[in-house]
Motif scaffolding. Structure first.
Motif, PDB file in Angstrom:
ATOM      1  N   HIS A 166     -20.440  -5.292  13.808  1.00 46.14           N
ATOM      2  CA  HIS A 166     -19.077  -5.058  13.329  1.00 46.14           C
ATOM      3  C   HIS A 166     -19.102  -4.361  11.971  1.00 46.14           C
ATOM      4  N   TYR A 167     -20.010  -4.785  11.113  1.00 49.37           N
ATOM      5  CA  TYR A 167     -20.126  -4.185   9.781  1.00 49.37           C
ATOM      6  C   TYR A 167     -20.445  -2.693   9.879  1.00 49.37           C
ATOM      7  N   HIS A 168     -21.444  -2.348  10.671  1.00 47.52           N
ATOM      8  CA  HIS A 168     -21.865  -0.943  10.758  1.00 47.52           C
ATOM      9  C   HIS A 168     -20.810  -0.071  11.430  1.00 47.52           C
ATOM     10  N   GLN A 169     -20.080  -0.601  12.384  1.00 50.78           N
ATOM     11  CA  GLN A 169     -18.998   0.157  13.008  1.00 50.78           C
ATOM     12  C   GLN A 169     -17.924   0.508  11.980  1.00 50.78           C
ATOM     13  N   ALA A 170     -17.564  -0.472  11.162  1.00 47.95           N
ATOM     14  CA  ALA A 170     -16.540  -0.244  10.140  1.00 47.95           C
ATOM     15  C   ALA A 170     -17.027   0.736   9.076  1.00 47.95           C
ATOM     16  N   ALA A 171     -18.293   0.598   8.684  1.00 47.56           N
ATOM     17  CA  ALA A 171     -18.853   1.479   7.653  1.00 47.56           C
ATOM     18  C   ALA A 171     -18.871   2.935   8.114  1.00 47.56           C
ATOM     19  N   LEU A 172     -19.324   3.163   9.341  1.00 49.86           N
ATOM     20  CA  LEU A 172     -19.368   4.525   9.874  1.00 49.86           C
ATOM     21  C   LEU A 172     -17.964   5.092  10.047  1.00 49.86           C
ATOM     22  N   ALA A 173     -17.028   4.257  10.468  1.00 49.25           N
ATOM     23  CA  ALA A 173     -15.650   4.713  10.664  1.00 49.25           C
ATOM     24  C   ALA A 173     -15.017   5.143   9.342  1.00 49.25           C
ATOM     25  N   ARG A 204       0.824  -1.209   0.000  1.00 49.02           N
ATOM     26  CA  ARG A 204       0.000   0.000   0.000  1.00 49.02           C
ATOM     27  C   ARG A 204       0.858   1.260   0.000  1.00 49.02           C
ATOM     28  N   VAL A 205       2.026   1.185  -0.608  1.00 51.79           N
ATOM     29  CA  VAL A 205       2.968   2.291  -0.536  1.00 51.79           C
ATOM     30  C   VAL A 205       2.414   3.559  -1.193  1.00 51.79           C
ATOM     31  N   ASN A 206       1.531   3.423  -2.191  1.00 58.40           N
ATOM     32  CA  ASN A 206       0.979   4.601  -2.877  1.00 58.40           C
ATOM     33  C   ASN A 206      -0.026   5.367  -2.024  1.00 58.40           C
ATOM     34  N   CYS A 207      -0.533   4.733  -0.992  1.00 59.22           N
ATOM     35  CA  CYS A 207      -1.580   5.373  -0.188  1.00 59.22           C
ATOM     36  C   CYS A 207      -1.429   4.987   1.287  1.00 59.22           C
ATOM     37  N   GLU A 208      -0.176   4.866   1.744  1.00 56.79           N
ATOM     38  CA  GLU A 208       0.063   4.322   3.084  1.00 56.79           C
ATOM     39  C   GLU A 208      -0.505   5.204   4.194  1.00 56.79           C
ATOM     40  N   ASP A 209      -0.462   6.532   4.039  1.00 56.84           N
ATOM     41  CA  ASP A 209      -1.006   7.411   5.086  1.00 56.84           C
ATOM     42  C   ASP A 209      -2.523   7.268   5.192  1.00 56.84           C
ATOM     43  N   ILE A 210      -3.185   7.226   4.036  1.00 53.05           N
ATOM     44  CA  ILE A 210      -4.638   7.049   4.025  1.00 53.05           C
ATOM     45  C   ILE A 210      -5.006   5.709   4.647  1.00 53.05           C
ATOM     46  N   CYS A 211      -4.298   4.660   4.244  1.00 50.68           N
ATOM     47  CA  CYS A 211      -4.601   3.322   4.753  1.00 50.68           C
ATOM     48  C   CYS A 211      -4.362   3.239   6.253  1.00 50.68           C
ATOM     49  N   ARG A 212      -3.309   3.882   6.727  1.00 46.59           N
ATOM     50  CA  ARG A 212      -3.034   3.858   8.161  1.00 46.59           C
ATOM     51  C   ARG A 212      -4.189   4.493   8.949  1.00 46.59           C
ATOM     52  N   MET A 213      -4.711   5.598   8.458  1.00 45.59           N
ATOM     53  CA  MET A 213      -5.855   6.242   9.119  1.00 45.59           C
ATOM     54  C   MET A 213      -7.068   5.314   9.148  1.00 45.59           C
ATOM     55  N   LEU A 214      -7.333   4.669   8.021  1.00 45.70           N
ATOM     56  CA  LEU A 214      -8.507   3.795   7.930  1.00 45.70           C
ATOM     57  C   LEU A 214      -8.349   2.561   8.815  1.00 45.70           C
ATOM     58  N   VAL A 215      -7.147   1.991   8.863  1.00 48.67           N
ATOM     59  CA  VAL A 215      -6.897   0.832   9.729  1.00 48.67           C
ATOM     60  C   VAL A 215      -7.059   1.215  11.192  1.00 48.67           C
ATOM     61  N   GLN A 216      -6.471   2.345  11.576  1.00 48.82           N
ATOM     62  CA  GLN A 216      -6.547   2.783  12.974  1.00 48.82           C
ATOM     63  C   GLN A 216      -7.984   3.082  13.395  1.00 48.82           C
TER      64      GLN A 216
END
Length: 418
Positions: A387-394, A349-361
């Motif tokens: 779990h699904y709705h928590q992830a979707a809202l996040a 995910r090197v092209n979007c690592e900052d975005i991905c880090r935010m989404l993972v966190q």
């Protein structure tokens, strides 16, 4: 290395560049588009314009909001967009039509870029992300064009790579009147090259603009294909990646027999290849291009069309974003995030690592690295409503909290243009 040596290298590589273009034209006739423009031949002398360069599809999508703001803020100026690929050019046509002018970008040799820049006649040229072309920038500087780099990225790895080239890229960076970097780390890496006219404003990609017609288009798709079933999408997938996706779906069908996979290859030349693989695995599927209704007996919908991906993100429950199980750096996950979709991505995910880090966190994105891990994560999200709705809202929350880069970048453009 100085710019003279850089240019000599380019001249040595020019036959390879032409062979590459010829190969692409044979495989995809769209690469004929603007061929002479790549050699600096522009059909006319343009009036002073505001120019923005977006290499390909990803850069166009990221800069779409900024381009729209330029159109609205400077109605008396022509907005001219250059692209390096026909995919980027086609996307510009689809998004803006006659509201902007479009040209293909020149090859970075003085003999081409000098001719191009004279005819372009831009009062301000805005480059995006990592588009650093030393000869083109030098040519524009000779034309007294104001220069800006927006949504700029410069990772630690990229900094080390540019540093190996000696002065050529340092001088290129110093030509910009202002650079808007995505992150503080990007800013600090530019400063290591002596750049002082730089600020960190965030990522333009967060300022995503969803089409106003998206809700109606989504409803039409759902109704015309009777899509009242668990749906997931694997978007922008590459060779050696789509096979993993299909195997994950076949495993998922054993647990959720009515699940539907939407699979969208990254490049159109792979459409038939994916269809052949589905045939070899005896998978029931429909092709989007055939405009036939998807039935309950179909397990896969092959999205062999261009320009519709966001519509299919919208009808899916869960999104896998491709280019991440193979060495492609990962593609932008913000469209499904803006649509409140839980997201799966592989480790690259090197092209979007900052975005991905935010989404993972935030708990909106989940790491996968195999067919087994994809099927396991899908099962968890499909079976656990909470779990699904928590992830979707996040996912949507991450997008909303990080918007504002378009506004900040426009402020700097106004200052430069006066």
């Amino acid at each position: 290395m100085n710019r003279f040596t850089y240019t000599i290298v380019w001249y040595c590589l020019l036959p390879i560049v032409f062979l590459y273009l010829l190969k692409r034209i044979i495989k995809d006739p769209q690469y004929k588009r603007g061929f002479w423009q790549r050699l600096g031949f522009i059909p006319k002398q343009y009036k002073p314009c505001i120019h923005i360069h977006c290499a390909s599809l990803g850069e166009v999508n990221a800069a779409a909001g900024l381009i729209q703001q330029l159109i609205e803020t400077y109605p008396d100026s022509s907005i001219l967009v250059t692209n390096s690929t026909p995919a980027g050019a086609t996307r510009i046509d689809a998004l803006f039509g006659t509201q902007v002018l479009q040209l293909m970008a020149p090859i970075d040799l003085s003999i081409f870029v000098n001719r191009f820049s004279r005819k372009l006649n831009s009062k301000c040229s805005i480059f995006t992300e990592v588009e650093i072309w030393p000869n083109w920038l030098a040519s524009l500087t000779k034309q007294q064009t104001k220069l800006m780099l927006v949504n700029a990225r410069l990772s630690d790895k990229s900094y080390r790579n540019y540093a190996k080239w000696g002065s050529v890229f340092k001088h290129a960076f110093l030509r910009f009147d202002w650079i808007t970097a995505q992150t503080q780390n990007d800013l600090e890496n530019y400063q290591k090259f002596g750049v002082n006219r730089v600020s960190a404003v965030g990522n333009l990609k967060f300022d995503i603009q969803l089409p106003q017609t998206l809700s109606q288009q989504t409803l039409d798709l759902m109704q015309s294909h009777q899509l009242n079933r668990p749906i997931w999408i694997a978007a922008s997938v590459h060779p050696s990646e789509y096979q993993i996706i299909v195997q994950a779906h076949l495993a998922l069908l054993k647990q959720i027999p009515d699940a539907l996979l939407l699979i969208a290859p990254r490049h159109k030349e792979r459409f038939d290849e994916v269809a052949e693989y589905l045939n070899s695995e005896n998978v029931n599927y429909q092709r989007r291009s055939r405009q036939q209704a998807v039935t309950q007996s179909d397990h896969v919908w092959l999205i062999d069309s261009m320009g519709e991906l966001i519509n299919f993100y919208a009808i899916a429950d869960i999104a896998f974003v491709g280019g991440s199980l193979v060495a492609k750096g990962g593609h932008n996950p913000l469209e499904p995030a803006a649509l409140s979709k839980p997201i799966l991505m592989g480790p690259d995910r090197v092209n979007c690592e900052d975005i991905c880090r935010m989404l993972v966190q935030a708990g909106a994105m989940f790491d996968v690295d195999s067919a087994v891990s994809i099927e396991t994560r899908l099962m968890d999200l499909f079976k656990s409503e909470n779990h699904y709705h928590q992830a979707a809202l996040a996912a949507n929350k991450v997008v909303m909290q990080n918007q504002g880069a378009v506004h900040s970048s426009m402020n700097h453009i106004r200052n430069i243009l006066g």
